[in-house]
Scaffold this active site. Structure first.
Site, short mmCIF file in Angstrom:
data_model
loop_
_atom_site.label_atom_id
_atom_site.label_comp_id
_atom_site.label_asym_id
_atom_site.label_seq_id
_atom_site.Cartn_x
_atom_site.Cartn_y
_atom_site.Cartn_z
CB CYS A 1 -0.82 -0.20 1.63
SG CYS A 1 -2.04 -1.24 1.17
CG HIS B 1 -3.25 3.28 2.44
ND1 HIS B 1 -4.14 2.60 1.21
CD2 HIS B 1 -3.48 2.41 2.78
CE1 HIS B 1 -4.09 1.43 0.84
NE2 HIS B 1 -4.04 1.51 1.88
CG ASN C 1 -6.69 -1.02 1.19
OD1 ASN C 1 -5.80 -0.02 0.22
ND2 ASN C 1 -6.08 -1.16 1.83
#
Length: 325
Positions: A115, A252, A282
């Protein structure tokens, strides 16, 4: 002091056509829209077709970033793709993107920091641009996280989605102050002692398979809020700015509770926080450029604004960057 800054001259993104709602997931796993929204803020995610590999998403986002910058594939002299879901073990997805776009021979490679990949990839490309090696760097975050899901595990399969975002970096002369346009400062971190908190249980050298994503959610949450806040503070210091200088925080997009927790810890005005987690879920390395493009397209983020980005992912890796658009 005169310096070369890497300036974001173009931004683009792409989401697969198929939308999977929480209600859709409730048909295949023991969950509900209320349960997912309450714990994560996610309402839907996008899912790539079986015949739509990560490189296709990356190319679509890259074309839009190039168009936004008024550039063509022939102008590109560096491609860095942040992904944890490559088309193949090798070659790098960046090589495939280069071929599909028609970019001339140049350095093209992938960065794997899960990520945090987009922040890491930006820092790598910044090194090329700042040293005069690259004049037109294409940085892409592209992921198909749905390929890694165990669809019987309701604690993880509801969290992730597919997508891609891209930026074009070009050199500009700066004065070495926070008033400069471009990337100003980074803070990158990794703690390999915490690999067991977020990982995929497969790989070429272990199981010979792709594997599924596994996560100790509560522990990741605790580390995220504290560690991300520290990295943000360090990135701001490296950039010569204060939190008060930040016009927009583009985090994020992992979990709305994490986004809110980090913002509160830093004292950020919630009206300055860009959140797309409800619509995108996500998307790992793609989440920051996807959110950045969304906020530019709807008119919130404008040229000259100070933008702060951050991410945390498997490794555990985390990092932050401040830049003036």
């Amino acid at each position: 002091m005169s310096v070369i800054r890497s300036v974001v001259t173009g931004v683009g993104s792409y989401l697969p056509e198929q939308v999977v709602t929480n209600a859709d997931l409730a048909k295949i796993v023991d969950t509900s829209d209320e349960w997912i929204v309450e714990r994560t803020g996610i309402r839907q995610r996008h899912k790539a077709r079986e015949d739509e590999p990560t490189s296709d998403l990356a190319v679509a986002a890259a074309r839009r970033a190039l168009a936004d910058a008024g550039r063509s594939p022939e102008d590109v002299d560096l491609i860095v793709v942040a992904t944890t879901t490559p088309d193949m073990t090798f070659p790098a997805t960046a090589s495939i993107v280069q071929r599909k776009l028609g970019v001339p021979v140049c350095p093209a490679f992938d960065v794997q920091a899960v990520c945090s990949g987009f922040v890491y990839a930006l820092s790598v490309a910044d090194g090329f641009v700042a040293r005069g090696i690259s004049k037109c760097a294409l940085v892409i975050g592209a992921e198909e996280m749905t390929r890694l899901m165990d669809w019987s595990d309701r604690s993880t399969c509801v969290l992730f989605g597919d997508g891609a975002g891209a930026v074009l970096l070009e050199p500009r002369q700066g004065e070495g102050t926070k008033a400069d346009q471009g990337l100003l400062g980074f803070a990158l971190r990794c703690d390999g002692n915490k690999t067991d908190l977020l990982y995929v249980d497969g790989g070429p050298a272990t199981t010979g398979s792709v594997g599924h994503l596994r996560m100790a959610g509560n522990q990741v949450f605790r580390h995220a809020v504290v560690n991300i806040a520290e990295a943000i503070t360090a990135a701001c210091a490296a950039s010569g700015i204060e939190i008060a200088d930040v016009d927009w925080f583009v985090p994020h997009q992992a979990n709305q509770r994490i986004i809110r927790g980090v913002g509160e810890r830093l004292g950020l005005d919630e009206n300055k926080v860009v959140s797309t987690v409800a619509e995108h879920a996500n998307t790992s390395a793609a989440s920051i450029p996807l959110a950045l493009d969304a906020a530019i397209q709807d008119g919130r983020i404008k040229r000259g604004d100070m933008v702060l980005i951050e991410a945390m992912g498997g490794g555990l890796t985390w990092g932050a960057c401040a830049f003036r658009l």
